[in-house]
Design a protein around this motif. Structure first.
Motif, mmCIF file in Angstrom:
data_model
loop_
_atom_site.group_PDB
_atom_site.id
_atom_site.type_symbol
_atom_site.label_atom_id
_atom_site.label_comp_id
_atom_site.label_asym_id
_atom_site.label_seq_id
_atom_site.Cartn_x
_atom_site.Cartn_y
_atom_site.Cartn_z
ATOM 1 N N VAL A 166 44.223 -23.425 -32.392
ATOM 2 C CA VAL A 166 43.519 -23.214 -33.661
ATOM 3 C C VAL A 166 43.234 -21.735 -33.932
ATOM 4 O O VAL A 166 42.922 -21.346 -35.061
ATOM 5 C CB VAL A 166 42.201 -24.040 -33.749
ATOM 6 C CG1 VAL A 166 42.507 -25.532 -33.861
ATOM 7 C CG2 VAL A 166 41.291 -23.778 -32.557
ATOM 8 N N GLU A 167 43.319 -20.917 -32.903
ATOM 9 C CA GLU A 167 43.129 -19.468 -33.064
ATOM 10 C C GLU A 167 44.040 -18.783 -32.072
ATOM 11 O O GLU A 167 44.315 -19.346 -31.008
ATOM 12 C CB GLU A 167 41.710 -19.054 -32.633
ATOM 13 C CG GLU A 167 40.642 -19.207 -33.660
ATOM 14 C CD GLU A 167 39.265 -18.990 -33.015
ATOM 15 O OE1 GLU A 167 39.151 -18.130 -32.103
ATOM 16 O OE2 GLU A 167 38.336 -19.706 -33.414
ATOM 17 N N GLY B 160 43.114 -7.864 -27.603
ATOM 18 C CA GLY B 160 42.176 -8.742 -28.326
ATOM 19 C C GLY B 160 42.454 -8.860 -29.808
ATOM 20 O O GLY B 160 41.698 -9.514 -30.534
ATOM 21 N N GLN B 161 43.532 -8.233 -30.295
ATOM 22 C CA GLN B 161 43.743 -8.318 -31.752
ATOM 23 C C GLN B 161 44.096 -9.729 -32.186
ATOM 24 O O GLN B 161 44.865 -10.435 -31.524
ATOM 25 C CB GLN B 161 44.762 -7.293 -32.254
ATOM 26 C CG GLN B 161 46.193 -7.589 -31.939
ATOM 27 C CD GLN B 161 47.140 -6.653 -32.694
ATOM 28 O OE1 GLN B 161 47.251 -6.734 -33.918
ATOM 29 N NE2 GLN B 161 47.800 -5.769 -31.958
ATOM 30 N N SER B 162 43.468 -10.097 -33.286
ATOM 31 C CA SER B 162 43.646 -11.466 -33.750
ATOM 32 C C SER B 162 45.014 -11.607 -34.428
ATOM 33 O O SER B 162 45.508 -10.706 -35.103
ATOM 34 C CB SER B 162 42.453 -11.757 -34.654
ATOM 35 O OG SER B 162 42.829 -12.525 -35.707
ATOM 36 N N LEU B 163 45.622 -12.761 -34.218
ATOM 37 C CA LEU B 163 46.982 -12.993 -34.724
ATOM 38 C C LEU B 163 46.961 -14.171 -35.685
ATOM 39 O O LEU B 163 46.190 -15.117 -35.499
ATOM 40 C CB LEU B 163 47.925 -13.297 -33.557
ATOM 41 C CG LEU B 163 48.053 -12.210 -32.488
ATOM 42 C CD1 LEU B 163 48.854 -12.727 -31.287
ATOM 43 C CD2 LEU B 163 48.713 -10.946 -33.045
ATOM 44 N N ASP B 164 47.790 -14.093 -36.661
ATOM 45 C CA ASP B 164 47.914 -15.194 -37.617
ATOM 46 C C ASP B 164 48.465 -16.427 -36.927
ATOM 47 O O ASP B 164 49.424 -16.325 -36.157
ATOM 48 C CB ASP B 164 48.921 -14.794 -38.704
ATOM 49 C CG ASP B 164 48.204 -14.433 -39.971
ATOM 50 O OD1 ASP B 164 46.960 -14.388 -39.937
ATOM 51 O OD2 ASP B 164 48.913 -14.198 -40.976
ATOM 52 N N LEU B 165 47.864 -17.551 -37.228
ATOM 53 C CA LEU B 165 48.361 -18.792 -36.623
ATOM 54 C C LEU B 165 48.501 -19.823 -37.726
ATOM 55 O O LEU B 165 47.564 -20.051 -38.499
ATOM 56 C CB LEU B 165 47.353 -19.277 -35.573
ATOM 57 C CG LEU B 165 47.582 -20.652 -34.990
ATOM 58 C CD1 LEU B 165 48.754 -20.633 -34.020
ATOM 59 C CD2 LEU B 165 46.342 -21.132 -34.247
ATOM 60 N N LYS C 128 47.003 -15.513 -26.338
ATOM 61 C CA LYS C 128 45.923 -16.425 -25.923
ATOM 62 C C LYS C 128 45.511 -17.255 -27.134
ATOM 63 O O LYS C 128 45.269 -16.702 -28.213
ATOM 64 C CB LYS C 128 44.731 -15.595 -25.435
ATOM 65 C CG LYS C 128 43.511 -16.420 -25.094
ATOM 66 C CD LYS C 128 42.350 -15.538 -24.657
ATOM 67 C CE LYS C 128 41.111 -16.382 -24.425
ATOM 68 N NZ LYS C 128 39.949 -15.553 -24.077
ATOM 69 N N MET C 129 45.450 -18.544 -26.930
ATOM 70 C CA MET C 129 45.091 -19.431 -28.043
ATOM 71 C C MET C 129 43.878 -20.283 -27.699
ATOM 72 O O MET C 129 43.735 -20.694 -26.542
ATOM 73 C CB MET C 129 46.276 -20.358 -28.357
ATOM 74 C CG MET C 129 47.417 -19.632 -29.021
ATOM 75 S SD MET C 129 49.003 -20.440 -28.715
ATOM 76 C CE MET C 129 49.438 -19.784 -27.119
ATOM 77 N N LYS C 130 43.055 -20.506 -28.674
ATOM 78 C CA LYS C 130 41.962 -21.472 -28.510
ATOM 79 C C LYS C 130 42.514 -22.831 -28.901
ATOM 80 O O LYS C 130 43.268 -22.942 -29.864
ATOM 81 C CB LYS C 130 40.854 -21.146 -29.503
ATOM 82 C CG LYS C 130 39.633 -20.426 -29.056
ATOM 83 C CD LYS C 130 38.547 -21.216 -28.414
ATOM 84 C CE LYS C 130 37.716 -20.399 -27.456
ATOM 85 N NZ LYS C 130 38.121 -19.988 -26.212
ATOM 86 N N LEU C 131 42.124 -23.828 -28.137
ATOM 87 C CA LEU C 131 42.554 -25.181 -28.482
ATOM 88 C C LEU C 131 41.404 -25.910 -29.171
ATOM 89 O O LEU C 131 40.241 -25.715 -28.803
ATOM 90 C CB LEU C 131 42.964 -25.940 -27.221
ATOM 91 C CG LEU C 131 44.226 -25.431 -26.509
ATOM 92 C CD1 LEU C 131 44.396 -26.092 -25.156
ATOM 93 C CD2 LEU C 131 45.468 -25.662 -27.372
ATOM 94 N N GLY C 132 41.736 -26.704 -30.133
ATOM 95 C CA GLY C 132 40.705 -27.471 -30.835
ATOM 96 C C GLY C 132 41.329 -28.695 -31.472
ATOM 97 O O GLY C 132 42.542 -28.917 -31.375
ATOM 98 N N LYS C 133 40.475 -29.441 -32.143
ATOM 99 C CA LYS C 133 40.969 -30.666 -32.802
ATOM 100 C C LYS C 133 41.926 -30.288 -33.934
ATOM 101 O O LYS C 133 41.662 -29.340 -34.666
ATOM 102 C CB LYS C 133 39.776 -31.427 -33.403
ATOM 103 C CG LYS C 133 38.958 -32.134 -32.365
ATOM 104 C CD LYS C 133 38.256 -33.346 -33.006
ATOM 105 C CE LYS C 133 37.484 -34.122 -31.992
ATOM 106 N NZ LYS C 133 36.192 -33.481 -31.634
#
Ligand code: FHN
Length: 459
Positions: free
Chosen positions: A407-408, A415-420, A452-457
């Motif tokens: 989800v992220e 640490g730069q955020s990437l489009d997902l 690195k990705m966050k997992l979520g619903k």
């Protein structure tokens, strides 16, 4: 898988998947260091200036070489090398510091290799460091220095011994042979108990040289010995090489049950697929040269692995719940090979940035990606990318109906955020959903990097 189970008396002594603290710690190591050090470090793969690096057996086997590179009359050459063993450059603290900087969480150290020379002053033989000009206990210095750095120590111990008149490869058959071999067994037991007593901080033994019929036939003795060692040292970790069942089955008993706490057969190789492991713990021990665990003076003319090769292997291992153990062979003076120093530094530099994807992680349960290796920790999913896609889109297949999806996403290194985003590209959309992590268009990498990705619903 064994279909028809039979009665096995000398099967496993511990559960297939130990859940105690020591084993949980083992599962989180990720990276280990192996050190092969002994008398073979003095010749360093060359006998009287003749190198046998091409096509020859490993350098620590030099005592057994035949042909033009063989030690002439090994009794008067190899077996007297101990008289020259005086590694004044040896500094266990320096080794331990280097291992720590590299990111090793455990060490496997050769207390005694096949030549039988003990690096600790064993009471049970004269063939030890005590008789060398160096005299001091090397095992103690190593155990203390690594423990002080927070690195767990496992002791490598070769059962077979070339330089022991009581040892024999074939199963003893006459009463004389039996008496002799029993002495050898008792000697082995004494040395192992001695090691546990001298170095109570150790976490386990890494056994080797257990393939001869003499040892295989001694299954009653080895079963009792394993039991005794475990009782003396709760939490002790022993791999699958130590002993066999009464039918001569090594690593796994006749019913396919693993004999030991983890699978110890992955030497210079690793499983191609996670499924092969059937959930077992394991380690992969790896040389830098193609083969050769002891010091090799001359690395020219052979392929020595690069830090990219080794980091790739490390991530491959941890993505399948294994530990990757990289071998070092210090020289006769106690110094690492300059090539090893370089690799340790390069691996350490990479791990300092990307270690989150290496330690304490587990198999992610996703199909392998062509881009690199997945690892997972809690609700974090990591993809260590070795093959950067030319379109800079890191595409991830997640089984349809998965409870958790990315989800992220961020680039671990800064640490730069990437489009997902979800993409509908894929030839098997009935089975998988695809997620695209978009790297900045200008992004280039000269080494492996971690998404690195966050997992979520799923939304
Ligand atoms: O014969 C040894 C070899 O020299 C080296 O110690 C490796 C390390 O895993 N083990 C043996 C063979 O399996």
């Amino acid at each position: 898988k064994v279909e028809n189970k039979i009665d096995v008396k000398y099967g496993p002594l511990t559960p297939a998947h130990r859940t105690d603290e020591a084993m949980e710690r083992f599962r989180n190591y990720g990276l280990g260091q192996f050190i092969h050090w002994g008398l073979y470090a003095i010749p360093g793969n060359e006998w009287e200036g003749v190198s046998a690096r091409k096509g020859a057996a490993a350098s620590e086997w030099i005592r057994t070489w035949s042909g033009p590179t063989a030690p002439k009359d090994w009794k008067n050459t190899y077996d007297n090398l101990y008289k020259q063993f005086n590694p004044t450059g040896f500094d266990a603290k320096k080794w331990a510091k280097q291992a720590k900087e590299m990111g090793a969480k455990y060490l496997i150290f050769t207390t005694k290799h096949h030549d039988g020379f003990a690096l600790w002053p064993s009471k049970y033989t004269d063939y030890t460091v005590k008789k060398s000009p160096y005299k001091k206990d090397i095992v103690k210095q190593v155990v203390d220095a690594y423990t002080a750095e927070g690195i767990d120590v496992f002791l490598y111990f070769s059962i077979l011994e070339w330089n022991n008149s009581n040892y024999m490869g074939k199963a003893p058959s006459t009463p004389e042979e039996k008496a002799k071999f029993n002495k050898f067994l008792e000697y082995t037991r004494n040395q192992l108990l001695e090691l546990l007593q001298n170095y109570p901080q150790i976490k386990g033994f890494w056994f080797d040289g257990t393939w001869d019929q003499s040892w295989i036939q001694a299954y009653d003795f080895t079963y009792k010995l394993e039991k005794e060692l475990r009782e003396k040292h709760p939490g002790l970790i022993i791999g699958s090489r130590f002993r066999n069942d009464e039918f001569g089955k090594r690593h796994f008993d006749s019913n396919g049950e693993m004999l030991g706490d983890y699978e110890q057969g992955w030497e210079r190789k690793m499983p191609k697929e996670f499924e092969w492991l059937e959930g077992r713990d394991w380690d992969c021990v790896m040389t830098i040269p193609p083969n050769g665990w002891g010091y090799m003076k001359d690395w020219s003319g052979i392929y020595t692995k690069t830090s990219e090769d080794l980091i790739d292997m490390l991530m491959n291992c941890v993505s399948m719940n294994g530990n990757f153990v990289l071998n070092f062979g210090p020289d006769g003076n106690g110094l690492m090979h300059p090539g090893e120093d370089k690799l340790a530094k390069e691996i350490g530099d990479w791990i300092k940035i990307n270690g989150e994807a290496v330690y304490g992680v587990r198999h992610a349960g996703l199909a392998p990606s062509k881009l690199g290796y997945f690892t997972k920790k809690a609700d974090n999913l990591y993809l260590t990318v070795f093959n950067r896609p030319v379109n800079n889109i890191v595409r991830i297949a997640v089984p349809k109906n998965a409870a958790e999806v990315p989800v992220e996403a961020v680039l671990l290194q800064d640490g730069q955020s990437l489009d997902l985003k979800r993409s509908d590209i894929g030839l098997d959309l009935d089975r998988n959903t695809y997620y695209d992590v978009v790297l900045p268009g200008t992004f280039r990498a000269d080494q492996a990097f971690v998404v690195k990705m966050k997992l979520g619903k799923p939304k």
